[in-house]
Design an enzyme around this catalytic site. Structure first.
Site, mmCIF file in Angstrom:
data_model
loop_
_atom_site.group_PDB
_atom_site.id
_atom_site.type_symbol
_atom_site.label_atom_id
_atom_site.label_comp_id
_atom_site.label_asym_id
_atom_site.label_seq_id
_atom_site.Cartn_x
_atom_site.Cartn_y
_atom_site.Cartn_z
ATOM 1 N N THR A 32 0.838 -1.216 0.000
ATOM 2 C CA THR A 32 0.000 0.000 0.000
ATOM 3 C C THR A 32 0.868 1.260 0.000
ATOM 4 O O THR A 32 0.481 2.283 -0.554
ATOM 5 C CB THR A 32 -0.966 0.047 1.211
ATOM 6 O OG1 THR A 32 -0.217 -0.130 2.407
ATOM 7 C CG2 THR A 32 -2.036 -1.022 1.107
ATOM 8 N N PHE A 39 -7.123 -5.009 -0.240
ATOM 9 C CA PHE A 39 -8.549 -5.325 -0.319
ATOM 10 C C PHE A 39 -9.315 -4.794 0.886
ATOM 11 O O PHE A 39 -10.401 -4.259 0.758
ATOM 12 C CB PHE A 39 -8.763 -6.848 -0.384
ATOM 13 C CG PHE A 39 -8.507 -7.433 -1.750
ATOM 14 C CD1 PHE A 39 -8.142 -6.630 -2.816
ATOM 15 C CD2 PHE A 39 -8.649 -8.798 -1.968
ATOM 16 C CE1 PHE A 39 -7.905 -7.163 -4.077
ATOM 17 C CE2 PHE A 39 -8.421 -9.341 -3.223
ATOM 18 C CZ PHE A 39 -8.047 -8.533 -4.269
ATOM 19 N N GLN A 107 1.592 -13.202 -0.600
ATOM 20 C CA GLN A 107 0.303 -13.394 -1.262
ATOM 21 C C GLN A 107 0.151 -12.369 -2.381
ATOM 22 O O GLN A 107 -0.845 -12.374 -3.094
ATOM 23 C CB GLN A 107 -0.836 -13.199 -0.247
ATOM 24 C CG GLN A 107 -0.800 -14.169 0.919
ATOM 25 C CD GLN A 107 -1.712 -13.718 2.054
ATOM 26 O OE1 GLN A 107 -2.911 -13.938 2.031
ATOM 27 N NE2 GLN A 107 -1.142 -13.062 3.050
ATOM 28 N N ILE A 109 0.880 -10.210 -5.863
ATOM 29 C CA ILE A 109 1.096 -10.622 -7.251
ATOM 30 C C ILE A 109 1.783 -9.519 -8.043
ATOM 31 O O ILE A 109 1.799 -9.543 -9.264
ATOM 32 C CB ILE A 109 -0.269 -10.977 -7.897
ATOM 33 C CG1 ILE A 109 -1.251 -9.801 -7.776
ATOM 34 C CG2 ILE A 109 -0.867 -12.225 -7.244
ATOM 35 C CD1 ILE A 109 -2.584 -10.035 -8.475
ATOM 36 N N HIS A 125 0.334 -16.680 -4.758
ATOM 37 C CA HIS A 125 -0.793 -16.378 -5.638
ATOM 38 C C HIS A 125 -0.378 -15.980 -7.049
ATOM 39 O O HIS A 125 -1.171 -15.403 -7.793
ATOM 40 C CB HIS A 125 -1.670 -15.289 -5.004
ATOM 41 C CG HIS A 125 -2.320 -15.722 -3.719
ATOM 42 N ND1 HIS A 125 -2.800 -14.853 -2.772
ATOM 43 C CD2 HIS A 125 -2.568 -16.973 -3.232
ATOM 44 C CE1 HIS A 125 -3.310 -15.543 -1.748
ATOM 45 N NE2 HIS A 125 -3.177 -16.821 -2.004
ATOM 46 N N CYS A 133 -0.990 -17.636 -23.007
ATOM 47 C CA CYS A 133 -2.142 -17.868 -23.870
ATOM 48 C C CYS A 133 -2.763 -19.227 -23.530
ATOM 49 O O CYS A 133 -2.063 -20.219 -23.374
ATOM 50 C CB CYS A 133 -1.693 -17.849 -25.329
ATOM 51 S SG CYS A 133 -2.981 -18.450 -26.429
ATOM 52 N N ILE A 241 4.117 -0.783 8.012
ATOM 53 C CA ILE A 241 5.169 -1.795 7.884
ATOM 54 C C ILE A 241 6.453 -1.228 7.269
ATOM 55 O O ILE A 241 7.556 -1.644 7.621
ATOM 56 C CB ILE A 241 4.667 -3.033 7.106
ATOM 57 C CG1 ILE A 241 5.662 -4.173 7.231
ATOM 58 C CG2 ILE A 241 4.334 -2.707 5.657
ATOM 59 C CD1 ILE A 241 5.129 -5.519 6.900
HETATM 60 P P1 CNA Z 1 -5.966 -7.606 2.752
HETATM 61 O O1 CNA Z 1 -7.001 -8.562 3.180
HETATM 62 O O2 CNA Z 1 -6.363 -6.442 1.918
HETATM 63 O O3 CNA Z 1 -5.264 -7.084 4.093
HETATM 64 C C1 CNA Z 1 -4.272 -6.117 4.084
HETATM 65 C C2 CNA Z 1 -3.915 -5.811 5.530
HETATM 66 O O4 CNA Z 1 -2.783 -4.982 5.539
HETATM 67 C C3 CNA Z 1 -5.021 -5.093 6.296
HETATM 68 O O5 CNA Z 1 -5.231 -5.781 7.502
HETATM 69 C C4 CNA Z 1 -4.432 -3.693 6.529
HETATM 70 O O6 CNA Z 1 -4.804 -3.174 7.799
HETATM 71 C C5 CNA Z 1 -2.969 -3.935 6.475
HETATM 72 N N1 CNA Z 1 -2.193 -2.811 5.959
HETATM 73 C C6 CNA Z 1 -2.456 -2.024 4.883
HETATM 74 N N2 CNA Z 1 -1.470 -1.157 4.673
HETATM 75 C C7 CNA Z 1 -0.554 -1.370 5.650
HETATM 76 C C8 CNA Z 1 0.688 -0.784 5.975
HETATM 77 N N3 CNA Z 1 1.213 0.219 5.243
HETATM 78 N N4 CNA Z 1 1.377 -1.252 7.042
HETATM 79 C C9 CNA Z 1 0.857 -2.258 7.803
HETATM 80 N N5 CNA Z 1 -0.307 -2.855 7.539
HETATM 81 C C10 CNA Z 1 -1.006 -2.424 6.467
HETATM 82 O O7 CNA Z 1 -4.770 -8.322 1.997
HETATM 83 P P2 CNA Z 1 -4.247 -9.816 2.087
HETATM 84 O O8 CNA Z 1 -2.976 -9.876 1.356
HETATM 85 O O9 CNA Z 1 -4.304 -10.342 3.464
HETATM 86 O O10 CNA Z 1 -5.394 -10.540 1.241
HETATM 87 C C11 CNA Z 1 -5.109 -11.500 0.448
HETATM 88 C C12 CNA Z 1 -5.353 -11.221 -1.052
HETATM 89 C C13 CNA Z 1 -5.286 -9.805 -1.515
HETATM 90 C C14 CNA Z 1 -4.205 -11.894 -1.714
HETATM 91 O O11 CNA Z 1 -4.722 -12.912 -2.488
HETATM 92 C C15 CNA Z 1 -3.525 -10.866 -2.601
HETATM 93 O O12 CNA Z 1 -3.123 -11.469 -3.794
HETATM 94 C C16 CNA Z 1 -4.561 -9.835 -2.877
HETATM 95 N N6 CNA Z 1 -4.058 -8.506 -3.256
HETATM 96 C C17 CNA Z 1 -2.762 -8.327 -3.675
HETATM 97 C C18 CNA Z 1 -2.296 -7.067 -4.015
HETATM 98 C C19 CNA Z 1 -0.861 -6.893 -4.465
HETATM 99 O O13 CNA Z 1 -0.303 -7.779 -5.094
HETATM 100 N N7 CNA Z 1 -0.223 -5.771 -4.124
HETATM 101 C C20 CNA Z 1 -3.157 -5.967 -3.946
HETATM 102 C C21 CNA Z 1 -4.489 -6.184 -3.546
HETATM 103 C C22 CNA Z 1 -4.912 -7.463 -3.194
HETATM 104 ZN ZN ZN Z 2 -2.002 -18.295 -28.464
#
Ligand code: CNA
Ligand code: ZN
Length: 252
Positions: A32, A39, A107, A109, A125, A133, A241
């Protein structure tokens, strides 16, 4: 820095000093600070206006039945070609370089750990950087994939060789995780003398269950909000973080 944060960081630093098989397990919150929305934060994708929640759109069934909507969402909300690693990614790469950290299990991507220089990254993930393709298996990198999406009237990425749909190498909801990646992640966590978990709400399974493989007594949870696994942690830091990890490795 408030006193509770500085105390937590001191504790974290102390444990890092004492450990030589650190494993990091993270999620969307790690990115983030690179301006990729997660999410479940307040300004995460769940709290925005969509006809369906992200878990529905990013499911295998939805991808098959409604590729047009899938790719529209995917392009607008999952692809961030200009994102750069933040202090958290850089701190983890530094910990690996110092020989302390043995694996990043993510997790995410978005490929930002590798961009920051981390070598051992287990992507539970998958990655938006790889696309294949469905017809002929031809590989497309992110840039080429975006070009294919832009070339289509309906946003659906199609292969320039055979015309079939190009599938991102990401694990959609309803799909299973790669077995060998899971086994490797499990093995690292079982060997770890310190497990740092961060930026994940720990609600997506089977990923969240990986915490249960840890057998040590230095489980650190760094997350802005509380998680369903707080009871398992030996140290909880409810802060950014990037800030926390940046400070923890500042004099490494
Ligand atoms: P989530 O469920 O969105 O949780 C994110 C957590 O991080 C929340 O509890 C927030 O409070 C916390 N958070 C957000 N910003 C910060 C920060 N700066 N410092 C500390 N804590 C913070 O996301 P999860 O990864 O748990 O959910 C799993 C899914 C979301 C996975 O399958 C991912 O692939 C998927 N996802 C990935 C991305 C990416 O690749 N960047 C983006 C969005 C979703
Ligand atoms: Zn093809």
């Amino acid at each position: 820095m408030d006193s509770s944060l500085s105390e937590s960081v001191l504790q974290l630093k102390e444990w890092i000093k004492q450990s030589d098989y650190i494993v990091f397990f993270g999620g969307a919150g790690v990115s983030t600070e690179s301006h990729i929305p997660d999410f479940r934060s307040q300004d995460g994708l769940y709290n925005q206006e969509y006809a369906y929640p992200p878990e529905t759109i990013l499911s295998h069934t939805f991808y098959r039945r409604n590729p047009k909507e899938f790719f529209r969402f995917y392009k607008n909300k999952m692809l961030f070609p200009d994102a750069v690693p933040n202090a958290a990614h850089l701190a983890l790469a530094r910990l690996e370089q110092a020989g302390k950290l043995k694996a990043v299990i993510t997790q995410n991507i978005d490929g930002l750990h590798q961009k920051a220089g981390s070598k051992k990254v287990l992507e539970l993930h998958g990655s938006v950087l790889r696309n294949y393709c469905e017809g002929c298996g031809r590989f497309y990198d992110l840039k080429e994939m975006m070009e294919r999406i832009d070339a289509a009237d309906d946003n659906v990425a199609r292969c320039s060789s055979c015309g079939r749909v190009i599938k991102p190498d990401v694990v959609l909801y309803e799909e299973s995780l790669d077995y060998s990646v899971m086994q490797e992640a499990k093995a690292h966590i079982e060997r770890a003398d310190m497990l740092i978990v961060g930026g994940t709400s720990l609600v997506v399974y089977p990923a969240a269950g990986f915490l249960d493989f840890y057998r040590g007594n230095r489980l650190v949870l760094i997350n802005k909000s509380s998680t369903g696994r707080d009871y398992q942690a030996d140290l909880i830091i409810n802060q950014s973080i990037g800030e926390v990890l940046g400070k923890a490795v500042s004099d490494l």
